[in-house]
Design a protein around this motif. Sequence first.
Motif, PDB file in Angstrom:
ATOM      1  N   GLN A   1     105.970  44.275   1.119  1.00 38.16           N
ATOM      2  CA  GLN A   1     106.511  43.068   1.732  1.00 38.16           C
ATOM      3  C   GLN A   1     105.410  42.346   2.479  1.00 38.16           C
ATOM      4  OE1 GLN A   1     110.016  44.611   3.963  1.00 38.16           O
ATOM      5  NE2 GLN A   1     110.921  42.719   3.241  1.00 38.16           N
ATOM      6  N   SER A   2     105.394  41.067   2.415  1.00 38.82           N
ATOM      7  CA  SER A   2     104.357  40.313   3.118  1.00 38.82           C
ATOM      8  C   SER A   2     104.652  40.316   4.619  1.00 38.82           C
ATOM      9  CB  SER A   2     104.332  38.884   2.600  1.00 38.82           C
ATOM     10  OG  SER A   2     105.452  38.192   3.094  1.00 38.82           O
ATOM     11  N   GLY A   3     103.628  40.022   5.399  1.00 41.70           N
ATOM     12  CA  GLY A   3     103.806  39.917   6.839  1.00 41.70           C
ATOM     13  C   GLY A   3     104.906  38.922   7.195  1.00 41.70           C
ATOM     14  N   ASP A   4     104.927  37.825   6.469  1.00 42.03           N
ATOM     15  CA  ASP A   4     105.943  36.798   6.722  1.00 42.03           C
ATOM     16  C   ASP A   4     107.352  37.344   6.524  1.00 42.03           C
ATOM     17  OD1 ASP A   4     104.816  34.318   7.537  1.00 42.03           O
ATOM     18  OD2 ASP A   4     103.933  34.106   5.552  1.00 42.03           O
ATOM     19  N   ASP A   5     107.543  38.074   5.411  1.00 41.81           N
ATOM     20  CA  ASP A   5     108.865  38.644   5.122  1.00 41.81           C
ATOM     21  C   ASP A   5     109.275  39.621   6.214  1.00 41.81           C
ATOM     22  OD1 ASP A   5     108.972  37.248   2.776  1.00 41.81           O
ATOM     23  OD2 ASP A   5     108.334  38.929   1.517  1.00 41.81           O
TER      24      ASP A   5
ATOM     25  N   VAL B   1     109.131  48.156  18.988  1.00 39.32           N
ATOM     26  CA  VAL B   1     109.399  47.664  17.646  1.00 39.32           C
ATOM     27  C   VAL B   1     109.476  48.858  16.708  1.00 39.32           C
ATOM     28  CG1 VAL B   1     108.398  46.362  15.748  1.00 39.32           C
ATOM     29  CG2 VAL B   1     108.320  45.438  18.073  1.00 39.32           C
ATOM     30  N   SER B   2     110.590  48.997  16.000  1.00 41.65           N
ATOM     31  CA  SER B   2     110.651  50.098  15.046  1.00 41.65           C
ATOM     32  C   SER B   2     110.251  49.615  13.668  1.00 41.65           C
ATOM     33  CB  SER B   2     112.038  50.760  15.045  1.00 41.65           C
ATOM     34  OG  SER B   2     112.988  49.864  14.559  1.00 41.65           O
ATOM     35  N   ALA B   3     109.069  50.029  13.283  1.00 43.38           N
ATOM     36  CA  ALA B   3     108.530  49.677  11.974  1.00 43.38           C
ATOM     37  C   ALA B   3     107.461  50.713  11.664  1.00 43.38           C
ATOM     38  CB  ALA B   3     107.929  48.276  12.024  1.00 43.38           C
ATOM     39  N   SER B   4     107.174  50.910  10.393  1.00 49.06           N
ATOM     40  CA  SER B   4     106.127  51.858  10.026  1.00 49.06           C
ATOM     41  C   SER B   4     104.768  51.288  10.428  1.00 49.06           C
ATOM     42  CB  SER B   4     106.171  52.109   8.525  1.00 49.06           C
ATOM     43  OG  SER B   4     105.700  50.952   7.854  1.00 49.06           O
ATOM     44  N   ASP B   5     103.767  52.151  10.467  1.00 45.89           N
ATOM     45  CA  ASP B   5     102.416  51.688  10.792  1.00 45.89           C
ATOM     46  C   ASP B   5     101.955  50.608   9.824  1.00 45.89           C
ATOM     47  OD1 ASP B   5     102.468  53.445  12.833  1.00 45.89           O
ATOM     48  OD2 ASP B   5     100.958  54.814  12.049  1.00 45.89           O
ATOM     49  N   ALA B   6     102.263  50.802   8.544  1.00 48.44           N
ATOM     50  CA  ALA B   6     101.838  49.815   7.549  1.00 48.44           C
ATOM     51  C   ALA B   6     102.536  48.476   7.784  1.00 48.44           C
ATOM     52  CB  ALA B   6     102.136  50.332   6.148  1.00 48.44           C
TER      53      ALA B   6
END
Length: 97
Positions: A22-26, A79-84
């Motif tokens: 997924q792009s940063g924007d998405d 923020v819950s998100a993976s490192d990537a």
Amino acid sequence: MKSLALASIVAGLLFTGAAYAQSGDDLLKSKGCLGCHDMQTKKVGPAYKDVAAKYKGKSGAEATIIGELKEGKGHPMKVSASDAELKSMVERVLAAK
Ligand code: HEC
């Protein structure tokens, strides 16, 4: 025939890769960041172009911000998100103009 089969496997892999990355924007959209942030305008949080300007030329900016977002330090919530995913979002933020 063999090369045709190989070509379709390669094409399949490329396609899958594209579907998952997924792009940063998405991500900024899907993780809800844009509820409080906008690229250009201050909302609840600062405009990403202002964040980019603030960190311009600072070494380690990406790592600093990722740390803040992960720990919820200097940021109103963790923020819950993976490192990537974090990397991809922060790169996008730092590229805002
Ligand atoms: C509930 C509202 C809210 C949400 C949702 C939110 N933010 Fe923020 N964000 C803020 C506020 C408020 C600040 C300013 C904090 C401060 O300066 O003390 C901020 C600051 C920032 C900064 C600047 C940090 C710095 O060091 O200057 C970045 C980058 C950032 N947010 C990214 C994100 C990302 C990426 C997401 C989504 C995963 C997100 N924010 C979701 C409210 C929010």
